[in-house]
Structures are given as structure tokens and as C-alpha cells.
Write an enzyme that holds these catalytic residues in place. Structure first.
Site, mmCIF file in Angstrom:
data_model
loop_
_atom_site.group_PDB
_atom_site.id
_atom_site.type_symbol
_atom_site.label_atom_id
_atom_site.label_comp_id
_atom_site.label_asym_id
_atom_site.label_seq_id
_atom_site.Cartn_x
_atom_site.Cartn_y
_atom_site.Cartn_z
ATOM 1 N N SER A 143 0.785 -1.144 -0.062
ATOM 2 C CA SER A 143 0.036 -0.010 0.101
ATOM 3 C C SER A 143 0.923 1.202 0.108
ATOM 4 C CB SER A 143 -0.951 0.042 1.312
ATOM 5 O OG SER A 143 -1.544 1.146 1.347
ATOM 6 N N TYR A 155 -1.418 -0.250 10.371
ATOM 7 C CA TYR A 155 -1.402 -0.557 9.051
ATOM 8 C C TYR A 155 -0.361 -0.338 8.137
ATOM 9 C CZ TYR A 155 -3.532 -0.897 4.257
ATOM 10 O OH TYR A 155 -3.775 -1.100 2.952
ATOM 11 N N LYS A 159 2.228 -2.613 6.354
ATOM 12 C CA LYS A 159 2.463 -2.860 4.559
ATOM 13 C C LYS A 159 4.021 -2.415 4.292
ATOM 14 C CE LYS A 159 -1.652 -3.881 3.086
ATOM 15 N NZ LYS A 159 -1.691 -5.228 2.556
#
Length: 249
Positions: A143, A155, A159
Site C-alpha cells: 500500500s 496498518y 505494509k
């Protein structure tokens, strides 16, 4: 001579989290290019209801939070399509609503890292022995958030972590003729994006220089499709921003 209209003919692919959104777009794109595709899903709620291609495809229910799922997925794929797996797309991922320091529980942390990081590692470990003698492809879906402070620290960190796998696996598997790359989408119009606060999504759209629009699953799937083909043979260890210019590397 290779079939130019079906460049992935007779190749076997696994796409994790392939029941909707980016994953579904990737699975359909690989199948449309001739691949036999094993598509994983987590629950009956997101199981694929139909797969509109003439290519061979199977669906496998597996919760990637469970380490044993990697072996289950590989064993099921091998049983259906034979012992060689040419392409692995680590697409499955989850996000969460917590943001600032002090709002994330250990359960939130583990939930994100178990799927976004640990599952990627063990899927790679499980597939590696089944790669062909040459020409295998591992494609990790990261991402743009892995390099940008979008306010979701766990998050974003998850990634960023898989970039390490991408580079290390590329170095290790390159001598055997396999490539390993990562695609980092920006803001893509999926169910996951719709869960994000509208003020954030409006900001992301404004920061997306290509037409100031959200990406579509097909925008990502086409990049993955190229990386899966023979024509990408000299590209490895790379992290490609497929973000419409939201992130520029």
C-alpha cells in the site's frame, strides 16, 4: 510458440483474498490471460458467487490468521492443478479504525500483523518448494500507506514490513530465475476504502494527481498481470507505486 493472447496459459496462480475488490480484479485478470487460479476467501459472506471466465478456477476458504492455512491453500491448489505453482499473489489484507497513539489494543495489533505480515511470510514459505525450475513469480500487494503517514500506524507499518520480504526473497530466489516484486496501490475504490472517514478519502482523491480520482481494481490488476508474465523477467526486488501519483518513488 507462446500464445500471445493467453500469456499465462498452463500456469497456476494463487491469489489470496481474491473474492472481492483488488483481489477479485487480479484473479479475473490472471484467468483471462490463461492461468489456472486458486482464489482464497475468509468467510461465506465474501465467497465468490461466480467467476466469469472459461479458465480453470477453484475457491479455498481459509482464515489467514491461522498459520496452518498456508499449507491448506497450497495442498488444495496442488491437488487441483498439479505440483507446480507458478504465481503467488499475496493480496489478502485487513485494516482497522484505530489511529492515534494509545487507541490500539494488542488484539488490534495482532489482527493486522497476523494477516498483513505473518500470512504473507508463511504463504511465501509454503509456495517456494512448488515454484517451477525457472520463471516463478511472487507478487506482494502492499500500500502507498507503507511509506506515507496516513494516520493508521499499525496498518502502515504492516505494509512497510512486507517490503523487506520482497527484497530478501528477490535476492534469494533470483539465482533460480524467479522474480519477487511488490505493488503498492493508492486509494482504490473498494469496500475497505468505503470504511475510511470521508474527510480522509477526499484528501486522498485530491492528492491523486492522475485525474484526481480513486483507482479501480483493474488499475492494479493490470500491473500485477504484467509482473506475472514472462515480459517482466528483468524486474525483481522492486516496489511499484500503482497509485495514480499519490505516492511517487
Amino acid at each position: 510458440m507462446p500464445n500471445k493472447s493467453l500469456p499465462l496459459e498452463n500456469r497456476v496462480a494463487i491469489v489470496t483474498g481474491g473474492s472481492r475488490g483488488i483481489g477479485a480484479g487480479i484473479a479475473e485478470t490472471l484467468a483471462s490471460r490463461g492461468a489456472k487460479v486458486a482464489i482464497t476467501f475468509t468467510s461465506e459472506m465474501n465467497k465468490i458467487k461466480g467467476f466469469g471466465t472459461s479458465a480453470d478456477a477453484i475457491t479455498i476458504q481459509a482464515d489467514l490468521r491461522n498459520v496452518a492455512s498456508a499449507k491448506l491453500i497450497v495442498d488444495t491448489t496442488v491437488k487441483a492443478f498439479g505440483p507446480v505453482i507458478h504465481i503467488l499473489v499475496n493480496n489478502a489484507g485487513v485494516s482497522y479504525k484505530g489511529a492515534s497513539i494509545g487507541t490500539t489494543s494488542i488484539e488490534d495489533h495482532n489482527s493486522i500483523f497476523d494477516v498483513n505480515v505473518r500470512a504473507v511470510f508463511f504463504m511465501g514459505e509454503a509456495v517456494a518448494p512448488h515454484l517451477p525450475n525457472k520463471g516463478g513469480r511472487i507478487i506482494n500487494i502492499g500500500s502507498a500507506a507503507g511509506r506515507e503517514p496516513f494516520g493508521l500506524p499499525i496498518y502502515c507499518a504492516s505494509k512497510a514490513a512486507i517490503e523487506g520480504f520482497t527484497r530478501c526473497w528477490a535476492a534469494e530466489l533470483g539465482s533460480k530465475g524467479h522474480t519477487v516484486n511488490q505493488v503498492n496501490p493508492g486509494a482504490v475504490e473498494t469496500d475497505m476504502l468505503r470504511e475510511v472517514d470521508i474527510s480522509v478519502t477526499n484528501m486522498l482523491k485530491a492528492m491523486t494527481h492522475m485525474e484526481n480520482r480513486f483507482g479501480q481494481p483493474q488499475d492494479i490488476a493490470d500491473v500485477v498481470g504484467f509482473l506475472a508474465e514472462e515480459s517482466s523477467r528483468w524486474i525483481t526486488g522492486q516496489v511499484i507505486s500503482a497509485s495514480g501519483g499519490l505516492a511517487m518513488y
